[in-house]
Design a protein around this motif. Structure first.
Motif, PDB file in Angstrom:
ATOM      1  N   THR A 192       0.862  -1.181   0.000  1.00 10.50           N
ATOM      2  CA  THR A 192       0.000   0.000   0.000  1.00 10.50           C
ATOM      3  C   THR A 192       0.895   1.227   0.000  1.00 10.50           C
ATOM      4  OG1 THR A 192      -1.695  -1.184   1.254  1.00 10.50           O
ATOM      5  CG2 THR A 192      -1.819   1.227   1.256  1.00 10.50           C
ATOM      6  N   ILE A 193       0.625   2.126  -0.932  1.00 12.23           N
ATOM      7  CA  ILE A 193       1.409   3.354  -1.050  1.00 12.23           C
ATOM      8  C   ILE A 193       0.496   4.548  -0.791  1.00 12.23           C
ATOM      9  CG2 ILE A 193       2.825   4.807  -2.543  1.00 12.23           C
ATOM     10  CD1 ILE A 193       3.583   2.331  -4.110  1.00 12.23           C
ATOM     11  N   PHE A 194       0.860   5.334   0.205  1.00 15.67           N
ATOM     12  CA  PHE A 194       0.167   6.593   0.469  1.00 15.67           C
ATOM     13  C   PHE A 194       0.908   7.678  -0.299  1.00 15.67           C
ATOM     14  CE2 PHE A 194      -0.941   3.870   3.953  1.00 15.67           C
ATOM     15  CZ  PHE A 194      -2.288   4.119   4.123  1.00 15.67           C
ATOM     16  N   TYR A 195       0.162   8.490  -1.025  1.00 11.48           N
ATOM     17  CA  TYR A 195       0.785   9.496  -1.883  1.00 11.48           C
ATOM     18  C   TYR A 195      -0.108  10.719  -2.036  1.00 11.48           C
ATOM     19  CZ  TYR A 195      -2.447   8.511  -5.699  1.00 11.48           C
ATOM     20  OH  TYR A 195      -3.578   8.401  -6.465  1.00 11.48           O
ATOM     21  N   GLN A 196       0.465  11.744  -2.649  1.00  9.43           N
ATOM     22  CA  GLN A 196      -0.283  12.918  -3.084  1.00  9.43           C
ATOM     23  C   GLN A 196       0.020  13.104  -4.570  1.00  9.43           C
ATOM     24  OE1 GLN A 196       0.487  16.400  -0.714  1.00  9.43           O
ATOM     25  NE2 GLN A 196      -0.281  15.459   1.145  1.00  9.43           N
ATOM     26  N   PRO A 197      -1.003  13.388  -5.367  1.00  4.59           N
ATOM     27  CA  PRO A 197      -0.825  13.448  -6.824  1.00  4.59           C
ATOM     28  C   PRO A 197       0.221  14.454  -7.309  1.00  4.59           C
ATOM     29  CG  PRO A 197      -3.159  13.486  -6.257  1.00  4.59           C
ATOM     30  CD  PRO A 197      -2.394  13.594  -4.975  1.00  4.59           C
ATOM     31  N   LEU A 198       0.392  15.567  -6.633  1.00  2.00           N
ATOM     32  CA  LEU A 198       1.332  16.582  -7.108  1.00  2.00           C
ATOM     33  C   LEU A 198       2.731  16.444  -6.503  1.00  2.00           C
ATOM     34  CD1 LEU A 198      -0.997  19.717  -7.163  1.00  2.00           C
ATOM     35  CD2 LEU A 198      -0.399  18.174  -9.031  1.00  2.00           C
ATOM     36  N   TYR A 251       2.591   7.920   9.713  1.00  2.00           N
ATOM     37  CA  TYR A 251       3.607   8.434   8.794  1.00  2.00           C
ATOM     38  C   TYR A 251       3.443   9.942   8.680  1.00  2.00           C
ATOM     39  CZ  TYR A 251       0.128   8.866   5.065  1.00  2.00           C
ATOM     40  OH  TYR A 251      -0.963   9.233   4.322  1.00  2.00           O
ATOM     41  N   TYR A 252       4.487  10.574   8.170  1.00  2.00           N
ATOM     42  CA  TYR A 252       4.458  12.021   8.011  1.00  2.00           C
ATOM     43  C   TYR A 252       4.700  12.425   6.563  1.00  2.00           C
ATOM     44  CZ  TYR A 252       5.284  16.953   8.945  1.00  2.00           C
ATOM     45  OH  TYR A 252       5.212  18.311   8.940  1.00  2.00           O
ATOM     46  N   TYR A 253       5.623  11.737   5.886  1.00  2.00           N
ATOM     47  CA  TYR A 253       6.004  12.083   4.512  1.00  2.00           C
ATOM     48  C   TYR A 253       5.402  11.102   3.519  1.00  2.00           C
ATOM     49  CZ  TYR A 253       9.574  14.836   6.903  1.00  2.00           C
ATOM     50  OH  TYR A 253      10.226  15.712   7.718  1.00  2.00           O
ATOM     51  N   ILE A 262       5.246   3.548   2.084  1.00  2.00           N
ATOM     52  CA  ILE A 262       4.898   2.217   1.594  1.00  2.00           C
ATOM     53  C   ILE A 262       4.760   1.260   2.775  1.00  2.00           C
ATOM     54  CG2 ILE A 262       5.594   0.303   0.095  1.00  2.00           C
ATOM     55  CD1 ILE A 262       7.287   2.431  -1.465  1.00  2.00           C
ATOM     56  N   TYR A 263       3.615   0.573   2.810  1.00  2.00           N
ATOM     57  CA  TYR A 263       3.328  -0.431   3.839  1.00  2.00           C
ATOM     58  C   TYR A 263       3.188  -1.799   3.190  1.00  2.00           C
ATOM     59  CZ  TYR A 263       2.298   2.862   7.612  1.00  2.00           C
ATOM     60  OH  TYR A 263       2.384   3.821   8.600  1.00  2.00           O
ATOM     61  N   PHE A 264       3.583  -2.817   3.939  1.00  2.00           N
ATOM     62  CA  PHE A 264       3.362  -4.206   3.544  1.00  2.00           C
ATOM     63  C   PHE A 264       2.916  -4.968   4.776  1.00  2.00           C
ATOM     64  CE2 PHE A 264       5.233  -8.555   3.075  1.00  2.00           C
ATOM     65  CZ  PHE A 264       4.327  -9.009   2.123  1.00  2.00           C
ATOM     66  N   GLU A 265       1.750  -5.578   4.684  1.00  2.00           N
ATOM     67  CA  GLU A 265       1.170  -6.341   5.793  1.00  2.00           C
ATOM     68  C   GLU A 265       1.146  -5.534   7.093  1.00  2.00           C
ATOM     69  OE1 GLU A 265       3.396 -10.028   5.804  1.00  2.00           O
ATOM     70  OE2 GLU A 265       2.121 -10.838   4.215  1.00  2.00           O
ATOM     71  N   GLY A 266       0.775  -4.267   6.991  1.00  2.00           N
ATOM     72  CA  GLY A 266       0.641  -3.413   8.166  1.00  2.00           C
ATOM     73  C   GLY A 266       1.939  -2.831   8.700  1.00  2.00           C
ATOM     74  N   LYS A 267       3.060  -3.178   8.088  1.00  2.00           N
ATOM     75  CA  LYS A 267       4.356  -2.677   8.532  1.00  2.00           C
ATOM     76  C   LYS A 267       4.858  -1.615   7.559  1.00  2.00           C
ATOM     77  CE  LYS A 267       9.123  -4.003   9.363  1.00  2.00           C
ATOM     78  NZ  LYS A 267      10.167  -4.984   9.100  1.00  2.00           N
ATOM     79  N   LYS A 268       5.268  -0.485   8.112  1.00  2.00           N
ATOM     80  CA  LYS A 268       5.825   0.579   7.271  1.00  2.00           C
ATOM     81  C   LYS A 268       7.213   0.154   6.811  1.00  2.00           C
ATOM     82  CE  LYS A 268       6.552   4.429   9.342  1.00  2.00           C
ATOM     83  NZ  LYS A 268       6.582   5.788   9.897  1.00  2.00           N
ATOM     84  N   LEU A 269       7.392   0.098   5.479  1.00  2.00           N
ATOM     85  CA  LEU A 269       8.691  -0.272   4.930  1.00  2.00           C
ATOM     86  C   LEU A 269       9.526   0.938   4.561  1.00  2.00           C
ATOM     87  CD1 LEU A 269       7.848  -3.259   2.550  1.00  2.00           C
ATOM     88  CD2 LEU A 269       8.589  -3.318   4.939  1.00  2.00           C
ATOM     89  N   HIS A 270       8.868   1.973   4.038  1.00  2.00           N
ATOM     90  CA  HIS A 270       9.623   3.127   3.559  1.00  2.00           C
ATOM     91  C   HIS A 270       8.762   4.382   3.664  1.00  2.00           C
ATOM     92  CE1 HIS A 270      13.116   4.609   1.222  1.00  2.00           C
ATOM     93  NE2 HIS A 270      12.262   5.573   0.935  1.00  2.00           N
TER      94      HIS A 270
END
Length: 95
Positions: free
Chosen positions: A5-11, A54-56, A60-68
Motif C-alpha cells: 500500500t502506497i500513500f501518496y499525493q498526486p502533485l 507516517y508524516y512524509y 509504503i506499507y506491507f502487511e501493516g508494517k511501514k517499509l519506507h
C-alpha cells in the motif's frame, strides 16, 4: 498475491518518481509484477490515511508494517519490491 500500500499525493514529485521507479523495476524484472500495488491518495481518503503512522509521502506499507517513508531511489525501490516478493527483510536506508 502479495500487496503493498502506497500513500501518496498526486502533485508530490517524490511520489511521481516512486511510481516511475515501480514501473521501471517491473519492466526490468517482470516477476516483480506479481505484487499488487494499492494506491491511496491521502487527499481523497484522509480518514483512512490518518489511521497510519507516517508524516512524509510516499509511504509504503506491507502487511501493516511501514517499509519506507519519503523519497526513494530506484535501487531502493527494487530492493523493497524484491524483499516483499521473497520475504526477506527490507530496512529503509538512512539519509
Amino acid at each position: 498475491m502479495k500487496k503493498i500500500t502506497i500513500f501518496y499525493q498526486p502533485l508530490c514529485p517524490f511520489c511521481k518518481r516512486a511510481f516511475k521507479y515501480i514501473n521501471e523495476c517491473i519492466q526490468e524484472n517482470p516477476e516483480l509484477g506479481d505484487i499488487e500495488i494499492e494506491k491511496i491518495d491521502e487527499l481523497i481518503q484522509p480518514d483512512y490515511a490518518d489511521k497510519f503512522d507516517y508524516y512524509y509521502v510516499p509511504t509504503i506499507y506491507f502487511e501493516g508494517k511501514k517499509l519506507h517513508e519519503g523519497g526513494i531511489f530506484k535501487d531502493e525501490m527494487k530492493d523493497l519490491l524484491t524483499s516483499v516478493l521473497t520475504g526477506k527483510e527490507y530496512n529503509q536506508p538512512t539519509k
